[in-house]
Design an enzyme around this catalytic site. Structure first.
Site, PDB file in Angstrom:
ATOM      1  N   GLY A   1       1.020  -0.979   0.002  1.00  0.00           N
ATOM      2  CA  GLY A   1       0.437  -0.159   0.213  1.00  0.00           C
ATOM      3  C   GLY A   1       0.731   0.828  -0.015  1.00  0.00           C
TER       4      GLY A   1
ATOM      5  N   HIS B   1      -1.292   7.141   7.872  1.00  0.00           N
ATOM      6  CA  HIS B   1      -0.421   7.974   7.161  1.00  0.00           C
ATOM      7  C   HIS B   1      -1.467   9.234   6.810  1.00  0.00           C
ATOM      8  CE1 HIS B   1       3.594   6.572   5.242  1.00  0.00           C
ATOM      9  NE2 HIS B   1       2.976   5.502   5.657  1.00  0.00           N
TER      10      HIS B   1
ATOM     11  N   HIS C   1      -2.530   0.927   7.987  1.00  0.00           N
ATOM     12  CA  HIS C   1      -1.542   2.015   8.142  1.00  0.00           C
ATOM     13  C   HIS C   1      -1.606   2.798   7.132  1.00  0.00           C
ATOM     14  CE1 HIS C   1       3.007   0.768   7.425  1.00  0.00           C
ATOM     15  NE2 HIS C   1       2.998   1.806   6.780  1.00  0.00           N
ATOM     16  N   GLU C   2      -2.252   2.594   6.007  1.00  0.00           N
ATOM     17  CA  GLU C   2      -2.017   4.397   4.923  1.00  0.00           C
ATOM     18  C   GLU C   2      -3.222   5.293   5.569  1.00  0.00           C
ATOM     19  OE1 GLU C   2      -0.144   3.798   3.012  1.00  0.00           O
ATOM     20  OE2 GLU C   2       0.529   1.478   3.125  1.00  0.00           O
TER      21      GLU C   2
ATOM     22  N   GLN D   1       2.806   9.920   1.005  1.00  0.00           N
ATOM     23  CA  GLN D   1       4.288   9.415   0.508  1.00  0.00           C
ATOM     24  C   GLN D   1       4.488   9.528  -0.844  1.00  0.00           C
ATOM     25  OE1 GLN D   1       2.596   5.346   2.009  1.00  0.00           O
ATOM     26  NE2 GLN D   1       4.525   5.393   2.406  1.00  0.00           N
TER      27      GLN D   1
ATOM     28  N   CYS E   1       7.107  -0.127   6.381  1.00  0.00           N
ATOM     29  CA  CYS E   1       6.960   0.816   5.473  1.00  0.00           C
ATOM     30  C   CYS E   1       7.618   1.700   4.086  1.00  0.00           C
ATOM     31  CB  CYS E   1       6.696   2.129   6.143  1.00  0.00           C
ATOM     32  SG  CYS E   1       5.802   3.663   6.027  1.00  0.00           S
ATOM     33  N   LEU E   2       7.231   1.702   3.162  1.00  0.00           N
ATOM     34  CA  LEU E   2       8.234   2.379   2.371  1.00  0.00           C
ATOM     35  C   LEU E   2       8.956   3.909   2.601  1.00  0.00           C
ATOM     36  CD1 LEU E   2       5.775   1.828  -0.872  1.00  0.00           C
ATOM     37  CD2 LEU E   2       7.366   0.366  -0.223  1.00  0.00           C
TER      38      LEU E   2
END
Length: 167
Positions: free
Chosen positions: A46, A139, A135-136, A51, A93-94
């Site tokens: 995701g 963000h 998680h998203e 991000q 996490c990216l």
């Protein structure tokens, strides 16, 4: 489609309040395609618009990692309206490459999210999909997963991460 640059821990754009998505348009459609492309290129499950430097309340999730088009989910102005149970597992996490930590999340969530046509729907996520939704959405609220850790542990990880980034 284009792979976009992913902002990393410390970039202030990851922490600011994001704007709700308004009327759907071709630019948003392109952003969604780019986000899926970026997510797959980075081996993610995701990615949220902040991000990639776009501070709007939109994220994409694909727990198949791009292998199953039916798994693609677009979250527009999402809100978690129900949580149940608990799961504890490894999360990354990216925006914080190379860092994996054990985080507790709900086992099941129901998310209210807008569709591109402006109508609303409820999506249910269980297990890994619930983790990805949480998680998203974090963000979109300016929160990184490491903020669930204690201050001392987070500080150690942050110093190690910053040292790693300088090398």
């Amino acid at each position: 489609m284009a792979v976009r640059q992913v902002l990393t821990w410390g970039d202030p754009r990851l922490k600011i309040k994001n704007q709700d998505v308004g009327d759907w348009n071709p630019e948003l459609e392109q952003l969604v395609e780019d986000m899926f492309e970026t997510m797959v290129a980075q081996d993610g499950s995701g990615i949220a618009a902040p991000q990639v430097g776009i501070n709007i309340n939109m994220a994409v999730v694909d727990i198949s990692g791009g292998s199953d088009p039916n798994q693609k989910v677009v979250l527009i102005n999402p809100v978690i309206i129900h949580e149940e149970g608990e799961q504890t597992g490894s999360e990354g996490c990216l925006s914080i490459p190379g860092v994996q930590e054990t985080i507790t999340r709900p086992m099941k969530v129901i998310v209210k999210t807008r569709k591109p046509d402006g109508t609303w729907q409820e999506l249910t996520g269980e297990e890994f999909l619930a983790r990805a939704f949480c998680h998203e959405i974090d963000h979109l609220n300016g929160r990184l997963f490491v903020e669930y850790l204690g201050a001392v542990k987070r500080g150690i990880i942050q110093r190690k991460y910053q040292k790693q980034q300088k090398q």
